[in-house]
Design a protein around this motif. Structure first.
Motif, PDB file in Angstrom:
ATOM      1  N   GLY A  62      85.899  55.929 -14.763  1.00  0.00           N
ATOM      2  CA  GLY A  62      84.674  55.877 -13.980  1.00  0.00           C
ATOM      3  C   GLY A  62      83.591  55.002 -14.579  1.00  0.00           C
ATOM      4  N   GLU A  63      83.471  55.024 -15.911  1.00  0.00           N
ATOM      5  CA  GLU A  63      82.425  54.228 -16.556  1.00  0.00           C
ATOM      6  C   GLU A  63      82.651  52.744 -16.332  1.00  0.00           C
ATOM      7  OE1 GLU A  63      81.418  55.557 -20.650  1.00  0.00           O
ATOM      8  OE2 GLU A  63      82.855  57.171 -20.234  1.00  0.00           O
ATOM      9  N   GLU A  64      83.860  52.312 -16.588  1.00  0.00           N
ATOM     10  CA  GLU A  64      84.200  50.888 -16.412  1.00  0.00           C
ATOM     11  C   GLU A  64      84.037  50.474 -14.952  1.00  0.00           C
ATOM     12  OE1 GLU A  64      88.045  47.893 -16.939  1.00  0.00           O
ATOM     13  OE2 GLU A  64      88.195  49.998 -17.543  1.00  0.00           O
ATOM     14  N   LEU A  65      84.471  51.355 -14.039  1.00  0.00           N
ATOM     15  CA  LEU A  65      84.404  51.040 -12.615  1.00  0.00           C
ATOM     16  C   LEU A  65      82.959  50.913 -12.139  1.00  0.00           C
ATOM     17  CD1 LEU A  65      85.753  50.603  -9.884  1.00  0.00           C
ATOM     18  CD2 LEU A  65      85.827  53.103  -9.593  1.00  0.00           C
ATOM     19  N   MET A  66      82.097  51.860 -12.522  1.00  0.00           N
ATOM     20  CA  MET A  66      80.702  51.797 -12.084  1.00  0.00           C
ATOM     21  C   MET A  66      80.014  50.552 -12.636  1.00  0.00           C
ATOM     22  SD  MET A  66      78.263  53.108 -10.241  1.00  0.00           S
ATOM     23  CE  MET A  66      78.301  54.898  -9.953  1.00  0.00           C
ATOM     24  N   GLU A  67      80.253  50.247 -13.906  1.00  0.00           N
ATOM     25  CA  GLU A  67      79.655  49.047 -14.493  1.00  0.00           C
ATOM     26  C   GLU A  67      80.096  47.803 -13.716  1.00  0.00           C
ATOM     27  OE1 GLU A  67      79.997  46.471 -18.634  1.00  0.00           O
ATOM     28  OE2 GLU A  67      80.134  48.662 -18.740  1.00  0.00           O
ATOM     29  N   TRP A  68      81.382  47.732 -13.403  1.00  0.00           N
ATOM     30  CA  TRP A  68      81.913  46.574 -12.684  1.00  0.00           C
ATOM     31  C   TRP A  68      81.323  46.467 -11.281  1.00  0.00           C
ATOM     32  CZ3 TRP A  68      85.082  46.446  -8.269  1.00  0.00           C
ATOM     33  CH2 TRP A  68      85.563  45.175  -7.932  1.00  0.00           C
ATOM     34  N   ILE A  69      81.237  47.598 -10.582  1.00  0.00           N
ATOM     35  CA  ILE A  69      80.738  47.558  -9.195  1.00  0.00           C
ATOM     36  C   ILE A  69      79.260  47.202  -9.153  1.00  0.00           C
ATOM     37  CG2 ILE A  69      80.225  48.986  -7.184  1.00  0.00           C
ATOM     38  CD1 ILE A  69      82.894  50.277  -7.456  1.00  0.00           C
ATOM     39  N   VAL A  70      78.465  47.764 -10.047  1.00  0.00           N
ATOM     40  CA  VAL A  70      77.039  47.428 -10.066  1.00  0.00           C
ATOM     41  C   VAL A  70      76.862  45.925 -10.274  1.00  0.00           C
ATOM     42  CG1 VAL A  70      74.879  47.677 -11.365  1.00  0.00           C
ATOM     43  CG2 VAL A  70      76.218  49.701 -10.756  1.00  0.00           C
ATOM     44  N   LYS A  71      77.567  45.379 -11.235  1.00  0.00           N
ATOM     45  CA  LYS A  71      77.480  43.929 -11.476  1.00  0.00           C
ATOM     46  C   LYS A  71      77.973  43.138 -10.263  1.00  0.00           C
ATOM     47  CE  LYS A  71      78.074  44.018 -16.542  1.00  0.00           C
ATOM     48  NZ  LYS A  71      79.007  43.653 -17.640  1.00  0.00           N
ATOM     49  N   THR A  72      79.069  43.589  -9.679  1.00  0.00           N
ATOM     50  CA  THR A  72      79.658  42.894  -8.532  1.00  0.00           C
ATOM     51  C   THR A  72      78.705  42.873  -7.343  1.00  0.00           C
ATOM     52  OG1 THR A  72      81.914  43.467  -9.228  1.00  0.00           O
ATOM     53  CG2 THR A  72      81.593  42.949  -6.906  1.00  0.00           C
ATOM     54  N   VAL A  73      78.091  44.003  -7.059  1.00  0.00           N
ATOM     55  CA  VAL A  73      77.147  44.093  -5.935  1.00  0.00           C
ATOM     56  C   VAL A  73      75.899  43.272  -6.210  1.00  0.00           C
ATOM     57  CG1 VAL A  73      75.630  45.666  -4.667  1.00  0.00           C
ATOM     58  CG2 VAL A  73      78.015  46.309  -5.103  1.00  0.00           C
ATOM     59  N   GLN A  74      75.385  43.366  -7.439  1.00  0.00           N
ATOM     60  CA  GLN A  74      74.137  42.665  -7.742  1.00  0.00           C
ATOM     61  C   GLN A  74      74.312  41.151  -7.865  1.00  0.00           C
ATOM     62  OE1 GLN A  74      72.044  45.088 -10.952  1.00  0.00           O
ATOM     63  NE2 GLN A  74      70.663  45.243  -9.171  1.00  0.00           N
ATOM     64  N   GLU A  75      75.535  40.690  -7.869  1.00  0.00           N
ATOM     65  CA  GLU A  75      75.769  39.245  -7.803  1.00  0.00           C
ATOM     66  C   GLU A  75      75.387  38.673  -6.440  1.00  0.00           C
ATOM     67  OE1 GLU A  75      79.821  38.417  -8.713  1.00  0.00           O
ATOM     68  OE2 GLU A  75      79.637  38.857 -10.857  1.00  0.00           O
ATOM     69  N   VAL A  76      75.427  39.532  -5.405  1.00  0.00           N
ATOM     70  CA  VAL A  76      75.254  39.000  -4.040  1.00  0.00           C
ATOM     71  C   VAL A  76      74.067  39.582  -3.275  1.00  0.00           C
ATOM     72  CG1 VAL A  76      77.669  38.345  -3.775  1.00  0.00           C
ATOM     73  CG2 VAL A  76      76.956  40.667  -3.142  1.00  0.00           C
ATOM     74  N   VAL A  77      73.506  40.696  -3.712  1.00  0.00           N
ATOM     75  CA  VAL A  77      72.341  41.259  -3.020  1.00  0.00           C
ATOM     76  C   VAL A  77      71.304  41.735  -4.038  1.00  0.00           C
ATOM     77  CG1 VAL A  77      73.689  42.005  -1.014  1.00  0.00           C
ATOM     78  CG2 VAL A  77      73.277  43.623  -2.871  1.00  0.00           C
ATOM     79  N   ASP A  78      70.056  41.761  -3.600  1.00  0.00           N
ATOM     80  CA  ASP A  78      68.957  42.263  -4.432  1.00  0.00           C
ATOM     81  C   ASP A  78      68.533  43.673  -4.043  1.00  0.00           C
ATOM     82  OD1 ASP A  78      68.939  39.835  -5.724  1.00  0.00           O
ATOM     83  OD2 ASP A  78      67.300  39.007  -4.531  1.00  0.00           O
ATOM     84  N   THR A  79      69.144  44.233  -3.009  1.00  0.00           N
ATOM     85  CA  THR A  79      68.792  45.561  -2.519  1.00  0.00           C
ATOM     86  C   THR A  79      68.968  46.599  -3.633  1.00  0.00           C
ATOM     87  OG1 THR A  79      69.660  44.884  -0.363  1.00  0.00           O
ATOM     88  CG2 THR A  79      69.242  47.236  -0.692  1.00  0.00           C
ATOM     89  N   PRO A  80      67.985  47.476  -3.848  1.00  0.00           N
ATOM     90  CA  PRO A  80      68.134  48.525  -4.872  1.00  0.00           C
ATOM     91  C   PRO A  80      69.335  49.435  -4.581  1.00  0.00           C
ATOM     92  CG  PRO A  80      65.860  48.360  -4.152  1.00  0.00           C
ATOM     93  CD  PRO A  80      66.663  47.520  -3.211  1.00  0.00           C
ATOM     94  N   LEU A  81      69.848  50.069  -5.633  1.00  0.00           N
ATOM     95  CA  LEU A  81      71.074  50.840  -5.525  1.00  0.00           C
ATOM     96  C   LEU A  81      70.875  52.321  -5.841  1.00  0.00           C
ATOM     97  CD1 LEU A  81      73.540  48.408  -7.373  1.00  0.00           C
ATOM     98  CD2 LEU A  81      72.961  48.459  -4.927  1.00  0.00           C
ATOM     99  N   PHE A  82      71.566  53.170  -5.100  1.00  0.00           N
ATOM    100  CA  PHE A  82      71.802  54.566  -5.461  1.00  0.00           C
ATOM    101  C   PHE A  82      73.160  54.600  -6.158  1.00  0.00           C
ATOM    102  CE2 PHE A  82      68.204  55.717  -3.242  1.00  0.00           C
ATOM    103  CZ  PHE A  82      68.088  57.062  -2.913  1.00  0.00           C
ATOM    104  N   LEU A  83      73.243  55.226  -7.317  1.00  0.00           N
ATOM    105  CA  LEU A  83      74.506  55.357  -8.044  1.00  0.00           C
ATOM    106  C   LEU A  83      75.021  56.774  -7.835  1.00  0.00           C
ATOM    107  CD1 LEU A  83      73.609  53.481 -11.364  1.00  0.00           C
ATOM    108  CD2 LEU A  83      74.335  52.560  -9.148  1.00  0.00           C
ATOM    109  N   ASP A  84      76.157  56.873  -7.155  1.00  0.00           N
ATOM    110  CA  ASP A  84      76.594  58.140  -6.592  1.00  0.00           C
ATOM    111  C   ASP A  84      77.984  58.518  -7.113  1.00  0.00           C
ATOM    112  OD1 ASP A  84      77.047  60.342  -4.987  1.00  0.00           O
ATOM    113  OD2 ASP A  84      76.564  59.333  -3.105  1.00  0.00           O
ATOM    114  N   THR A  85      78.031  59.451  -8.057  1.00  0.00           N
ATOM    115  CA  THR A  85      79.281  60.015  -8.560  1.00  0.00           C
ATOM    116  C   THR A  85      78.937  61.265  -9.353  1.00  0.00           C
ATOM    117  OG1 THR A  85      81.191  59.682 -10.022  1.00  0.00           O
ATOM    118  CG2 THR A  85      79.193  58.510 -10.607  1.00  0.00           C
ATOM    119  N   THR A  86      79.886  62.186  -9.439  1.00  0.00           N
ATOM    120  CA  THR A  86      79.671  63.377 -10.261  1.00  0.00           C
ATOM    121  C   THR A  86      79.988  63.113 -11.731  1.00  0.00           C
ATOM    122  OG1 THR A  86      81.899  64.115  -9.680  1.00  0.00           O
ATOM    123  CG2 THR A  86      80.074  65.013  -8.384  1.00  0.00           C
TER     124      THR A  86
END
Length: 308
Positions: A62-86
Protein backbone atom coordinates in the motif's frame (compact mmCIF):
# COMPACT_ATOMS: atom_id res chain seq x y z
CA UNK A 1 -37.09 23.47 9.99
CA UNK A 2 -36.32 26.95 8.75
CA UNK A 3 -34.95 27.68 5.29
CA UNK A 4 -31.25 28.33 5.01
CA UNK A 5 -30.31 31.98 5.13
CA UNK A 6 -28.03 31.81 2.09
CA UNK A 7 -27.23 29.57 -0.84
CA UNK A 8 -23.72 28.11 -0.77
CA UNK A 9 -22.40 25.92 -3.56
CA UNK A 10 -21.71 22.32 -2.57
CA UNK A 11 -18.06 21.47 -3.14
CA UNK A 12 -17.50 18.16 -4.92
CA UNK A 13 -14.91 15.45 -4.33
CA UNK A 14 -14.68 13.08 -7.28
CA UNK A 15 -15.16 9.43 -6.30
CA UNK A 16 -14.18 7.79 -9.57
CA UNK A 17 -10.46 7.14 -9.06
CA UNK A 18 -11.37 4.06 -7.06
CA UNK A 19 -9.85 0.58 -6.86
CA UNK A 20 -13.41 -0.84 -7.14
CA UNK A 21 -13.71 0.55 -10.67
CA UNK A 22 -12.49 -2.41 -12.76
CA UNK A 23 -10.32 -0.44 -15.18
CA UNK A 24 -8.79 1.63 -12.39
CA UNK A 25 -8.24 -1.37 -10.12
CA UNK A 26 -6.38 -3.18 -12.87
CA UNK A 27 -4.27 -0.10 -13.58
CA UNK A 28 -3.37 0.17 -9.90
CA UNK A 29 -2.41 -3.50 -9.78
CA UNK A 30 -0.25 -3.23 -12.89
CA UNK A 31 1.03 0.28 -12.14
CA UNK A 32 -0.24 1.42 -15.51
CA UNK A 33 -0.36 5.23 -15.37
CA UNK A 34 -2.47 5.80 -18.48
CA UNK A 35 -5.98 4.90 -17.17
CA UNK A 36 -5.27 6.62 -13.84
CA UNK A 37 -4.10 9.83 -15.47
CA UNK A 38 -6.98 9.78 -17.95
CA UNK A 39 -9.46 9.46 -15.09
CA UNK A 40 -7.78 12.22 -13.08
CA UNK A 41 -7.85 14.57 -16.08
CA UNK A 42 -11.51 13.74 -16.78
CA UNK A 43 -12.48 14.44 -13.17
CA UNK A 44 -10.56 17.72 -13.17
CA UNK A 45 -12.25 18.74 -16.42
CA UNK A 46 -15.61 17.88 -14.81
CA UNK A 47 -14.84 20.62 -12.30
CA UNK A 48 -14.45 18.69 -9.06
CA UNK A 49 -12.81 20.55 -6.18
CA UNK A 50 -10.84 17.49 -5.00
CA UNK A 51 -10.06 14.05 -6.38
CA UNK A 52 -10.40 11.12 -3.99
CA UNK A 53 -7.75 8.42 -4.49
CA UNK A 54 -9.36 5.31 -3.04
CA UNK A 55 -7.04 2.32 -2.67
CA UNK A 56 -9.37 0.30 -0.43
CA UNK A 57 -7.55 -1.62 2.33
CA UNK A 58 -4.27 -1.76 0.32
CA UNK A 59 -2.75 -4.13 2.88
CA UNK A 60 0.00 -5.43 0.59
CA UNK A 61 2.29 -2.87 -0.98
CA UNK A 62 0.00 0.00 0.00
CA UNK A 63 2.77 2.47 0.80
CA UNK A 64 4.52 2.05 -2.53
CA UNK A 65 1.21 2.13 -4.40
CA UNK A 66 -0.06 5.33 -2.75
CA UNK A 67 3.25 7.10 -3.33
CA UNK A 68 3.20 6.07 -6.99
CA UNK A 69 -0.43 7.09 -7.56
CA UNK A 70 -0.05 10.50 -5.90
CA UNK A 71 2.96 11.24 -8.10
CA UNK A 72 1.20 9.85 -11.18
CA UNK A 73 -1.92 11.96 -10.65
CA UNK A 74 -0.01 15.12 -9.79
CA UNK A 75 1.94 14.85 -13.03
CA UNK A 76 -1.24 15.74 -14.94
CA UNK A 77 -3.58 17.70 -12.64
CA UNK A 78 -3.27 20.35 -9.93
CA UNK A 79 -6.57 19.46 -8.25
CA UNK A 80 -6.10 18.79 -4.50
CA UNK A 81 -6.35 15.16 -3.39
CA UNK A 82 -8.18 13.14 -0.75
CA UNK A 83 -6.04 10.12 0.21
CA UNK A 84 -8.42 7.29 0.92
CA UNK A 85 -7.35 3.95 2.44
CA UNK A 86 -7.52 2.22 5.80
CA UNK A 87 -3.76 1.57 5.55
CA UNK A 88 -2.26 4.26 7.82
CA UNK A 89 1.26 3.77 6.50
CA UNK A 90 0.02 4.20 2.92
CA UNK A 91 -1.63 7.49 3.89
CA UNK A 92 1.66 8.79 5.27
CA UNK A 93 3.55 7.62 2.18
CA UNK A 94 1.17 9.67 0.05
CA UNK A 95 1.47 12.73 2.28
CA UNK A 96 5.27 12.60 2.08
CA UNK A 97 5.28 13.08 -1.69
CA UNK A 98 2.16 15.24 -2.09
CA UNK A 99 2.68 18.70 -3.58
CA UNK A 100 0.10 21.29 -2.43
CA UNK A 101 -0.28 22.98 -5.80
CA UNK A 102 -3.80 24.32 -5.29
CA UNK A 103 -4.63 23.09 -1.81
CA UNK A 104 -3.81 20.69 0.99
CA UNK A 105 -4.11 16.94 0.86
CA UNK A 106 -6.89 15.53 3.02
CA UNK A 107 -6.67 12.28 4.99
CA UNK A 108 -9.79 10.28 4.21
CA UNK A 109 -10.40 9.25 6.85
CA UNK A 110 -9.67 9.14 10.59
CA UNK A 111 -12.06 6.88 12.49
CA UNK A 112 -13.16 7.72 16.02
CA UNK A 113 -11.07 4.90 17.42
CA UNK A 114 -8.24 5.41 19.88
CA UNK A 115 -5.58 3.62 17.85
CA UNK A 116 -6.50 5.65 14.76
CA UNK A 117 -6.83 9.07 16.37
CA UNK A 118 -3.57 8.76 18.33
CA UNK A 119 -1.57 8.17 15.15
CA UNK A 120 -3.42 10.00 12.41
CA UNK A 121 -4.32 13.32 14.04
CA UNK A 122 -0.62 14.08 14.70
CA UNK A 123 0.05 12.89 11.13
CA UNK A 124 -2.36 15.49 9.76
CA UNK A 125 -0.60 18.17 11.79
CA UNK A 126 2.88 16.99 10.77
CA UNK A 127 2.11 17.17 7.04
CA UNK A 128 -0.24 20.19 7.23
CA UNK A 129 -3.06 18.09 5.82
CA UNK A 130 -6.79 18.25 6.21
CA UNK A 131 -8.66 15.34 7.78
CA UNK A 132 -12.01 13.64 7.47
CA UNK A 133 -13.35 12.85 10.93
CA UNK A 134 -15.28 9.66 10.22
CA UNK A 135 -17.88 8.98 12.90
CA UNK A 136 -17.18 5.26 13.04
CA UNK A 137 -16.58 4.41 16.67
CA UNK A 138 -15.25 1.48 18.67
CA UNK A 139 -18.58 -0.32 18.20
CA UNK A 140 -18.92 0.53 14.53
CA UNK A 141 -21.77 2.54 13.03
CA UNK A 142 -23.41 4.91 15.54
CA UNK A 143 -27.00 4.01 16.30
CA UNK A 144 -28.38 7.52 16.28
CA UNK A 145 -27.62 11.25 16.20
CA UNK A 146 -26.68 11.31 19.89
CA UNK A 147 -23.95 8.71 19.42
CA UNK A 148 -22.68 10.62 16.42
CA UNK A 149 -22.50 13.78 18.50
CA UNK A 150 -20.51 12.06 21.24
CA UNK A 151 -18.00 10.74 18.71
CA UNK A 152 -17.78 14.10 16.96
CA UNK A 153 -17.18 15.93 20.24
CA UNK A 154 -14.27 13.60 21.03
CA UNK A 155 -12.49 13.74 17.68
CA UNK A 156 -13.07 17.47 17.15
CA UNK A 157 -11.70 18.29 20.58
CA UNK A 158 -8.61 16.14 19.97
CA UNK A 159 -8.01 17.62 16.54
CA UNK A 160 -8.32 21.23 17.66
CA UNK A 161 -6.08 20.58 20.68
CA UNK A 162 -3.50 19.09 18.29
CA UNK A 163 -3.48 22.31 16.31
CA UNK A 164 -5.62 21.30 13.33
CA UNK A 165 -7.51 24.33 12.03
CA UNK A 166 -11.29 23.75 12.10
CA UNK A 167 -11.59 24.62 8.41
CA UNK A 168 -9.26 21.69 7.66
CA UNK A 169 -11.57 19.21 9.40
CA UNK A 170 -14.41 17.52 7.51
CA UNK A 171 -16.89 15.66 9.72
CA UNK A 172 -18.45 12.62 8.01
CA UNK A 173 -21.63 11.36 9.73
CA UNK A 174 -21.68 8.18 7.56
CA UNK A 175 -24.45 7.97 4.98
CA UNK A 176 -26.23 4.62 4.70
CA UNK A 177 -28.28 3.10 1.85
CA UNK A 178 -31.90 4.26 1.81
CA UNK A 179 -33.09 0.83 0.70
CA UNK A 180 -31.83 -0.93 3.84
CA UNK A 181 -31.34 1.74 6.54
CA UNK A 182 -33.89 4.45 5.74
CA UNK A 183 -34.10 5.66 9.36
CA UNK A 184 -30.33 6.14 9.58
CA UNK A 185 -30.61 8.92 7.00
CA UNK A 186 -32.87 10.79 9.43
CA UNK A 187 -30.30 10.30 12.19
CA UNK A 188 -27.60 11.75 9.90
CA UNK A 189 -29.73 14.82 9.25
CA UNK A 190 -30.47 15.30 12.94
CA UNK A 191 -26.75 15.04 13.66
CA UNK A 192 -26.01 17.67 11.00
CA UNK A 193 -28.34 20.02 12.83
CA UNK A 194 -26.53 19.30 16.09
CA UNK A 195 -23.12 19.72 14.45
CA UNK A 196 -23.83 23.33 13.58
CA UNK A 197 -24.50 24.06 17.26
CA UNK A 198 -21.55 21.97 18.46
CA UNK A 199 -19.12 23.61 16.07
CA UNK A 200 -19.78 27.06 17.50
CA UNK A 201 -18.37 25.87 20.82
CA UNK A 202 -15.63 23.39 19.86
CA UNK A 203 -14.48 24.20 16.35
CA UNK A 204 -16.00 27.28 14.70
CA UNK A 205 -15.60 26.95 10.95
CA UNK A 206 -15.46 23.15 10.86
CA UNK A 207 -16.53 21.56 7.57
CA UNK A 208 -18.50 18.43 6.78
CA UNK A 209 -18.53 15.82 4.06
CA UNK A 210 -19.99 12.44 3.19
CA UNK A 211 -19.91 9.63 0.69
CA UNK A 212 -23.07 10.83 -1.04
CA UNK A 213 -23.44 7.83 -3.34
CA UNK A 214 -23.77 5.56 -0.30
CA UNK A 215 -27.40 6.67 0.00
CA UNK A 216 -28.21 4.98 -3.32
CA UNK A 217 -26.07 1.84 -2.93
CA UNK A 218 -28.14 -1.17 -3.89
CA UNK A 219 -30.72 0.81 -5.85
CA UNK A 220 -31.07 0.10 -9.59
CA UNK A 221 -28.47 2.01 -11.59
CA UNK A 222 -30.99 4.22 -13.38
CA UNK A 223 -32.45 5.38 -10.06
CA UNK A 224 -29.19 6.20 -8.31
CA UNK A 225 -28.66 9.70 -9.79
CA UNK A 226 -31.96 11.18 -8.60
CA UNK A 227 -31.44 9.74 -5.11
CA UNK A 228 -27.96 11.26 -4.96
CA UNK A 229 -29.05 14.60 -6.39
CA UNK A 230 -32.02 14.96 -4.07
CA UNK A 231 -30.17 13.91 -0.95
CA UNK A 232 -27.37 16.36 -1.75
CA UNK A 233 -29.91 19.20 -1.73
CA UNK A 234 -31.31 17.98 1.59
CA UNK A 235 -27.85 17.65 3.14
CA UNK A 236 -26.86 21.11 1.96
CA UNK A 237 -29.89 22.55 3.69
CA UNK A 238 -28.72 20.90 6.89
CA UNK A 239 -25.28 22.47 6.56
CA UNK A 240 -23.25 19.91 4.60
CA UNK A 241 -20.33 21.67 2.90
CA UNK A 242 -18.80 19.04 0.62
CA UNK A 243 -19.61 15.59 -0.71
CA UNK A 244 -17.78 12.71 -2.36
CA UNK A 245 -19.74 12.24 -5.58
CA UNK A 246 -19.78 10.82 -9.08
CA UNK A 247 -17.74 13.44 -10.92
CA UNK A 248 -19.61 12.75 -14.15
CA UNK A 249 -23.21 13.26 -12.98
CA UNK A 250 -23.87 16.46 -14.91
CA UNK A 251 -27.20 17.23 -13.26
CA UNK A 252 -25.70 16.81 -9.81
CA UNK A 253 -22.83 19.11 -10.79
CA UNK A 254 -25.27 21.72 -12.05
CA UNK A 255 -27.25 21.58 -8.81
CA UNK A 256 -24.04 21.82 -6.77
CA UNK A 257 -23.01 24.93 -8.72
CA UNK A 258 -26.36 26.62 -8.11
CA UNK A 259 -27.52 26.24 -11.72
CA UNK A 260 -30.82 24.46 -10.91
CA UNK A 261 -32.54 26.77 -8.41
CA UNK A 262 -35.89 25.43 -9.63
CA UNK A 263 -35.12 21.94 -8.33
CA UNK A 264 -33.60 23.23 -5.09
CA UNK A 265 -36.64 25.44 -4.44
CA UNK A 266 -39.02 22.56 -5.08
CA UNK A 267 -37.14 20.20 -2.76
CA UNK A 268 -37.17 22.86 -0.04
CA UNK A 269 -40.92 23.36 -0.47
CA UNK A 270 -41.42 19.66 0.19
CA UNK A 271 -39.11 19.83 3.22
CA UNK A 272 -41.10 22.78 4.54
CA UNK A 273 -44.28 20.71 4.35
CA UNK A 274 -45.95 22.91 1.76
CA UNK A 275 -48.86 21.30 -0.12
CA UNK A 276 -47.70 20.24 -3.58
CA UNK A 277 -50.08 20.05 -6.54
CA UNK A 278 -48.51 17.11 -8.33
CA UNK A 279 -50.74 17.54 -11.39
CA UNK A 280 -49.20 20.97 -12.03
CA UNK A 281 -45.64 19.60 -12.10
CA UNK A 282 -43.57 18.18 -14.92
CA UNK A 283 -42.49 14.52 -14.78
CA UNK A 284 -39.01 15.64 -13.68
CA UNK A 285 -40.45 17.76 -10.87
CA UNK A 286 -42.78 14.98 -9.74
CA UNK A 287 -39.82 12.61 -9.53
CA UNK A 288 -37.93 14.97 -7.21
CA UNK A 289 -40.97 15.39 -4.95
CA UNK A 290 -41.43 11.61 -4.70
CA UNK A 291 -37.72 11.13 -4.01
CA UNK A 292 -37.69 13.68 -1.17
CA UNK A 293 -40.55 11.81 0.47
CA UNK A 294 -38.67 8.51 0.22
CA UNK A 295 -35.41 9.95 1.57
CA UNK A 296 -37.22 11.67 4.46
CA UNK A 297 -38.97 8.45 5.44
CA UNK A 298 -42.42 9.72 4.50
CA UNK A 299 -42.77 6.95 1.90
CA UNK A 300 -41.45 3.43 2.30
CA UNK A 301 -38.59 2.72 -0.09
CA UNK A 302 -39.19 0.41 -3.03
CA UNK A 303 -37.46 0.24 -6.40
CA UNK A 304 -40.72 1.45 -7.99
CA UNK A 305 -41.20 4.63 -5.92
CA UNK A 306 -41.17 6.87 -9.01
CA UNK A 307 -43.96 4.84 -10.61
CA UNK A 308 -46.37 5.12 -7.68
Amino acid sequence: MSPREEEVDMLRIGENLNVMVKRIGEAMKNKDPKPIQEMAIAEAEAGVDWIDINLGPARKGGEELMEWIVKTVQEVVDTPLFLDTTNIQAIEAGLRVYKPKKGKAVINSIMCREERMQVQIPMAKKYDAGMVALLWGPEGLPRDASERSLLATDILTRAVEAGIAPEDIYVDPIITPVNVQQQQLMECLEFMRQLQEMAEVIAPGVNSTCGLSNCSNGAPDHLRPILNQTFMIILERYGMKTAIVDAFDKTLAAIARGERPDIVALVNRVLDGEPIDMASLSKEEQDYVKTVRVLMGQTLYSDSWLEL
